[in-house]
Design a protein around this motif. Sequence first.
Motif, mmCIF file in Angstrom:
data_model
loop_
_atom_site.group_PDB
_atom_site.id
_atom_site.type_symbol
_atom_site.label_atom_id
_atom_site.label_comp_id
_atom_site.label_asym_id
_atom_site.label_seq_id
_atom_site.Cartn_x
_atom_site.Cartn_y
_atom_site.Cartn_z
ATOM 1 N N GLN B 281 0.824 -1.217 0.000
ATOM 2 C CA GLN B 281 0.000 0.000 0.000
ATOM 3 C C GLN B 281 0.860 1.269 0.000
ATOM 4 O O GLN B 281 0.494 2.265 -0.623
ATOM 5 C CB GLN B 281 -0.950 0.007 1.201
ATOM 6 C CG GLN B 281 -2.064 -1.034 1.131
ATOM 7 C CD GLN B 281 -1.659 -2.398 1.657
ATOM 8 O OE1 GLN B 281 -0.465 -2.693 1.821
ATOM 9 N NE2 GLN B 281 -2.629 -3.249 1.932
ATOM 10 N N MET B 282 1.996 1.227 0.686
ATOM 11 C CA MET B 282 2.878 2.397 0.692
ATOM 12 C C MET B 282 3.396 2.676 -0.723
ATOM 13 O O MET B 282 3.478 3.830 -1.154
ATOM 14 C CB MET B 282 4.045 2.170 1.658
ATOM 15 C CG MET B 282 5.072 3.292 1.648
ATOM 16 S SD MET B 282 6.260 3.178 3.016
ATOM 17 C CE MET B 282 7.327 1.840 2.469
ATOM 18 N N LEU B 283 3.741 1.610 -1.440
ATOM 19 C CA LEU B 283 4.231 1.793 -2.800
ATOM 20 C C LEU B 283 3.103 2.237 -3.736
ATOM 21 O O LEU B 283 3.303 3.098 -4.602
ATOM 22 C CB LEU B 283 4.903 0.511 -3.320
ATOM 23 C CG LEU B 283 6.415 0.437 -3.058
ATOM 24 C CD1 LEU B 283 6.739 0.355 -1.582
ATOM 25 C CD2 LEU B 283 7.059 -0.719 -3.810
ATOM 26 N N GLU B 284 1.923 1.682 -3.550
ATOM 27 C CA GLU B 284 0.765 2.107 -4.360
ATOM 28 C C GLU B 284 0.478 3.593 -4.144
ATOM 29 O O GLU B 284 0.253 4.352 -5.087
ATOM 30 C CB GLU B 284 -0.490 1.320 -3.956
ATOM 31 C CG GLU B 284 -0.496 -0.134 -4.382
ATOM 32 C CD GLU B 284 -1.683 -0.922 -3.804
ATOM 33 O OE1 GLU B 284 -1.906 -2.048 -4.263
ATOM 34 O OE2 GLU B 284 -2.360 -0.391 -2.901
ATOM 35 N N TYR B 285 0.462 3.982 -2.873
ATOM 36 C CA TYR B 285 0.155 5.365 -2.501
ATOM 37 C C TYR B 285 1.199 6.324 -3.077
ATOM 38 O O TYR B 285 0.878 7.379 -3.621
ATOM 39 C CB TYR B 285 0.116 5.458 -0.979
ATOM 40 C CG TYR B 285 -0.228 6.808 -0.402
ATOM 41 C CD1 TYR B 285 -1.492 7.356 -0.575
ATOM 42 C CD2 TYR B 285 0.716 7.521 0.344
ATOM 43 C CE1 TYR B 285 -1.812 8.591 -0.022
ATOM 44 C CE2 TYR B 285 0.400 8.754 0.907
ATOM 45 C CZ TYR B 285 -0.865 9.285 0.716
ATOM 46 O OH TYR B 285 -1.179 10.498 1.267
ATOM 47 N N THR B 286 2.459 5.929 -2.983
ATOM 48 C CA THR B 286 3.541 6.729 -3.544
ATOM 49 C C THR B 286 3.381 6.843 -5.059
ATOM 50 O O THR B 286 3.471 7.929 -5.636
ATOM 51 C CB THR B 286 4.903 6.098 -3.186
ATOM 52 O OG1 THR B 286 5.014 6.048 -1.761
ATOM 53 C CG2 THR B 286 6.066 6.878 -3.766
ATOM 54 N N GLY B 287 3.101 5.727 -5.688
ATOM 55 C CA GLY B 287 2.996 5.690 -7.148
ATOM 56 C C GLY B 287 1.786 6.427 -7.695
ATOM 57 O O GLY B 287 1.750 6.786 -8.871
ATOM 58 N N ALA B 288 0.779 6.653 -6.846
ATOM 59 C CA ALA B 288 -0.451 7.307 -7.319
ATOM 60 C C ALA B 288 -0.283 8.822 -7.428
ATOM 61 O O ALA B 288 -1.167 9.505 -7.935
ATOM 62 C CB ALA B 288 -1.616 6.973 -6.386
ATOM 63 N N GLY B 289 0.844 9.343 -6.965
ATOM 64 C CA GLY B 289 1.080 10.781 -7.081
ATOM 65 C C GLY B 289 1.510 11.160 -8.494
ATOM 66 O O GLY B 289 1.881 10.294 -9.297
ATOM 67 N N GLU B 290 1.450 12.440 -8.782
ATOM 68 C CA GLU B 290 1.837 12.909 -10.115
ATOM 69 C C GLU B 290 3.346 12.998 -10.268
ATOM 70 O O GLU B 290 4.082 12.975 -9.294
ATOM 71 C CB GLU B 290 1.217 14.288 -10.361
ATOM 72 C CG GLU B 290 -0.286 14.230 -10.551
ATOM 73 C CD GLU B 290 -0.904 15.616 -10.720
ATOM 74 O OE1 GLU B 290 -0.150 16.595 -10.742
ATOM 75 O OE2 GLU B 290 -2.145 15.675 -10.816
ATOM 76 N N GLY B 291 3.805 13.111 -11.495
ATOM 77 C CA GLY B 291 5.226 13.322 -11.760
ATOM 78 C C GLY B 291 6.045 12.058 -11.563
ATOM 79 O O GLY B 291 5.520 10.952 -11.510
ATOM 80 N N ALA B 292 7.357 12.247 -11.446
ATOM 81 C CA ALA B 292 8.269 11.107 -11.323
ATOM 82 C C ALA B 292 8.149 10.474 -9.948
ATOM 83 O O ALA B 292 8.149 11.173 -8.931
ATOM 84 C CB ALA B 292 9.703 11.572 -11.557
ATOM 85 N N ARG B 293 8.044 9.181 -9.909
ATOM 86 C CA ARG B 293 7.958 8.439 -8.641
ATOM 87 C C ARG B 293 8.860 7.212 -8.762
ATOM 88 O O ARG B 293 8.973 6.634 -9.844
ATOM 89 C CB ARG B 293 6.519 7.972 -8.375
ATOM 90 C CG ARG B 293 5.474 9.068 -8.403
ATOM 91 C CD ARG B 293 5.374 9.830 -7.085
ATOM 92 N NE ARG B 293 4.728 11.128 -7.297
ATOM 93 C CZ ARG B 293 4.321 11.940 -6.322
ATOM 94 N NH1 ARG B 293 4.492 11.600 -5.062
ATOM 95 N NH2 ARG B 293 3.772 13.101 -6.579
ATOM 96 N N LEU B 294 9.443 6.831 -7.649
ATOM 97 C CA LEU B 294 10.320 5.656 -7.640
ATOM 98 C C LEU B 294 9.817 4.662 -6.605
ATOM 99 O O LEU B 294 9.724 4.991 -5.428
ATOM 100 C CB LEU B 294 11.756 6.080 -7.307
ATOM 101 C CG LEU B 294 12.798 4.951 -7.237
ATOM 102 C CD1 LEU B 294 13.000 4.300 -8.610
ATOM 103 C CD2 LEU B 294 14.136 5.485 -6.718
ATOM 104 N N MET B 295 9.443 3.476 -7.080
ATOM 105 C CA MET B 295 8.989 2.423 -6.178
ATOM 106 C C MET B 295 9.904 1.218 -6.353
ATOM 107 O O MET B 295 10.072 0.725 -7.469
ATOM 108 C CB MET B 295 7.536 2.024 -6.490
ATOM 109 C CG MET B 295 6.504 3.000 -5.959
ATOM 110 S SD MET B 295 6.492 4.617 -6.792
ATOM 111 C CE MET B 295 5.975 4.145 -8.446
ATOM 112 N N MET B 296 10.496 0.741 -5.246
ATOM 113 C CA MET B 296 11.441 -0.373 -5.334
ATOM 114 C C MET B 296 11.161 -1.422 -4.258
ATOM 115 O O MET B 296 10.772 -1.093 -3.142
ATOM 116 C CB MET B 296 12.882 0.149 -5.186
ATOM 117 C CG MET B 296 13.248 1.215 -6.209
ATOM 118 S SD MET B 296 15.043 1.577 -6.249
ATOM 119 C CE MET B 296 15.606 0.386 -7.482
#
Lengths: 356, 356
Positions: B281-296
Motif C-alpha cells: 500500500q505504501m508503494l501504491e500510494y507513492t505511485g499514485a502521485g503525479e510526476g516522477a515516482r520511484l517504487m522499489m
Amino acid sequence: MTSDRWSPNINRRALISGLALLPALSRVPFSAVARAQTSQDGQLGSWNDGPAKQAILEFVRATTDRSSPKFVPPEDRIAAFDQDGTLWVEHPIYSQIIYCLDRVPAVVEKDPKLKNVEPFKTVLSGKREAIARLSLRDLEKILVATLTGMSVEDFEAEAKKWLTSAKDPRWKRPYTELIFQPMLEVMQYLRANGYKTYIVTGGGQDFVRIYSNQVYGVPVEQVVGTAGGTKYGYHKDGTPFLTKEPRLLLNDDRAGKPEGIHLIIGRRPHAAFGNSDGDRQMLEYTGAGEGARLMMLVLHDDAKREYAYGPAQGLPDTRVGTFPQALYDEAKKKSWTVISMKNDWKRIFAFDQAER
Amino acid sequence: MTSDRWSPNINRRALISGLALLPALSRVPFSAVARAQTSQDGQLGSWNDGPAKQAILEFVRATTDRSSPKFVPPEDRIAAFDQDGTLWVEHPIYSQIIYCLDRVPAVVEKDPKLKNVEPFKTVLSGKREAIARLSLRDLEKILVATLTGMSVEDFEAEAKKWLTSAKDPRWKRPYTELIFQPMLEVMQYLRANGYKTYIVTGGGQDFVRIYSNQVYGVPVEQVVGTAGGTKYGYHKDGTPFLTKEPRLLLNDDRAGKPEGIHLIIGRRPHAAFGNSDGDRQMLEYTGAGEGARLMMLVLHDDAKREYAYGPAQGLPDTRVGTFPQALYDEAKKKSWTVISMKNDWKRIFAFDQAER
C-alpha cells in the motif's frame, strides 16, 4: 485520550461568548492568504525592549554559542508553538469552528435529509443565539460531519477555498492575516539560529497543515495537532486514497500536547510558547529537560489592538485560551516568561504599522 | 486499526520458522553500534550496474534537474523506507521480537508472580520449540509486558543497552551492523540530492528511533512506526514524565503505512522502498502521485550472503516479509523495480568486502 469519539477541545462557554459576538458567518470572495513577513526593522523588530525580548535573546545566545555551558547541538534544537491565541487571534472563537459552521450548508446539500435534523437545522437557521446554545455533543456532530467522511484531498481543497475567501468580521481580513507579527519574528529568529519550529496545536492537524508553510514558514510535517485516523481505500479505477475518519487518534490539548510531541517529534523541545492552560503540560514537559529551556506565555491584555481576556489579570474569562490564576502562579514559580501583548509588542499584526 | 489492543504485525509462522532457527537468545557484553558509512567507491558504490541502479540514478536526475519536466521542489522531496528486510536483516525473526523475549526475565524479576504464568513461564524455560509454539495472543502479552508500562526514558535506556550488547547468532555482530550497505548508500545519495529520508516501519516507532540517527542518519522525527499511546503524569517531586501505554494508535503495516505517512509526514512520498506485501500500500500510494515516482522492492534471493525467501521466486515463504506472486505481478504491471540482492548488490554489509 481514552475516548475514540471525536472530542472537540473547545467548550460550550467559548461557543456562547464567541458566536454571540460574531456579526455573520459569511464568505467573502477571494482575498490573498497572508505570507510570513520578515520584520522591517531587524530581528525581533516588533518587540519592545524588556524582559520578554531579553529572555528570547538570552536563550538563543546560551544555546547556540559553542563556548556556552548550555550549548545545544543543532540537531536537538526544537521549539514548539501553540497556535490559537499564541500565533494568531483566537477570540471570540477559533477560526476552525467558524469553518465547520460555514461548511454545514454544503454538507446538508449533499445529504438533504439533514436539513430538518438537529443540530444542522439550527445552524442553517442562522440564528446566532440558538447556535450559541448548541450543546457540546451537537458541536461534536458538526465537527464530525464537516471534518470527516471525505478524502484527504477533498478536505484540503474545501478548506483552502474557505481560507482564501472567509474574513474576520472585525478586521475584514482573511483569518490567515491575523497572525501575531512578533511571534512570526520569534519563529524566524529561532530558525535563523538552527531551531526547527513546530506548531503544536489543539486545532485540527490537517486543517493547520493547509496554510502552515505559507503563513508561518512551517512545513506540514512540523505541525502536530488534534488528529483523527484515516482509512486507506481505492477509487473504482484502482487509484488509492485516504478517507478522513471520525476516530480520534490524538487530542492535542493539555496532557495531549506532550503526548503528541512524543508521537510526532519524538523528543523534548527546548522552547515552548503558549497562552492558556491548554499549554501548561507542554511548558512543564519542556521545562523538565536539562540545560537551557525557554517557556513563554502570551497574555491577551490589549483590548484596544486585539482583545483582553483571562482571569489572571482580572480580565474576563471567556474560556477561549483561558489563563487562570493557577497558571500565572506556576509561571512565576517556574520562571516562565509572561508576554504582555500591550507592553511587549510594538505592533500586533504585520498590517498594523502603529508603534507603541 | 480498529482494535485498541496492541496488535503485533508479526505472525505465528514467522515465530515458528524464526525461533526454531535461533541458536540462543543470549546477550553478549559490549559491542559498538554500527554507524552509517559512506561508500568507499563513490555514490552507490555497492551497486552493480543494472536496471535497479539505473532507476535510482534516473529518478534523482529527473526530479532534481531544474530543466526537467519532472522537477520536484526541494521541500517536496520525501523518500520512505521500510526497515525490516529493506534496510536490515529481518530473517529468521525481527530483531525487536528478540528484544522482547530477552526482556522477559527482567519483567518477571520485577513482578515475580509472572514466573508461573504463561506465556512468561514458557519463555523463561528457554525451550525454543515451546516458545515457537506460542500463540499470537501469547506473543501480544509478551509485547505488552516488555514494551509498555514503563516511562519513555526507562524504555529507551533498556533498549539502548540491549542494542549495544545483543548479537545476531549467524554474523556474531550487533543487529545494528546488519544494515544493507547498498540501501544506506541510496539514503545518503537521496539526502545529498535534497531528499528527506523517512523510515516507515511496522516495527515499534520508539524502538527504531533509538538508533535511527546513529545507524541510518535519520533523525527521530523522521521515523514513522507502529506506535502506542503515552500517558502524561508526574513523579512525586512534580517532574512530569510519559508512560508507554498498551493502547495502539498506529499499526504501521500494510494500509497502516500510508495512514501513518499521512499522520506523521502529511504528504505523499516521491520514492518508496519495501520488500514485502506489508509495503504494497505504501508503494501504491507513492505511485499514485503525479510526476516522477520511484517504487522499489528488495528481493531476498541471496542464500549465500544473506537469505533467500519469498514465493515469487519459488523460494520458501517464511512469512517474514513475504513477497507473494501477486506482489511481483503488481510490481511488474506498475513498473516498480525489483532489486535482486544477488545480482544488484556488490556487497550486502559494510563489513562484507567481497565483491561480486
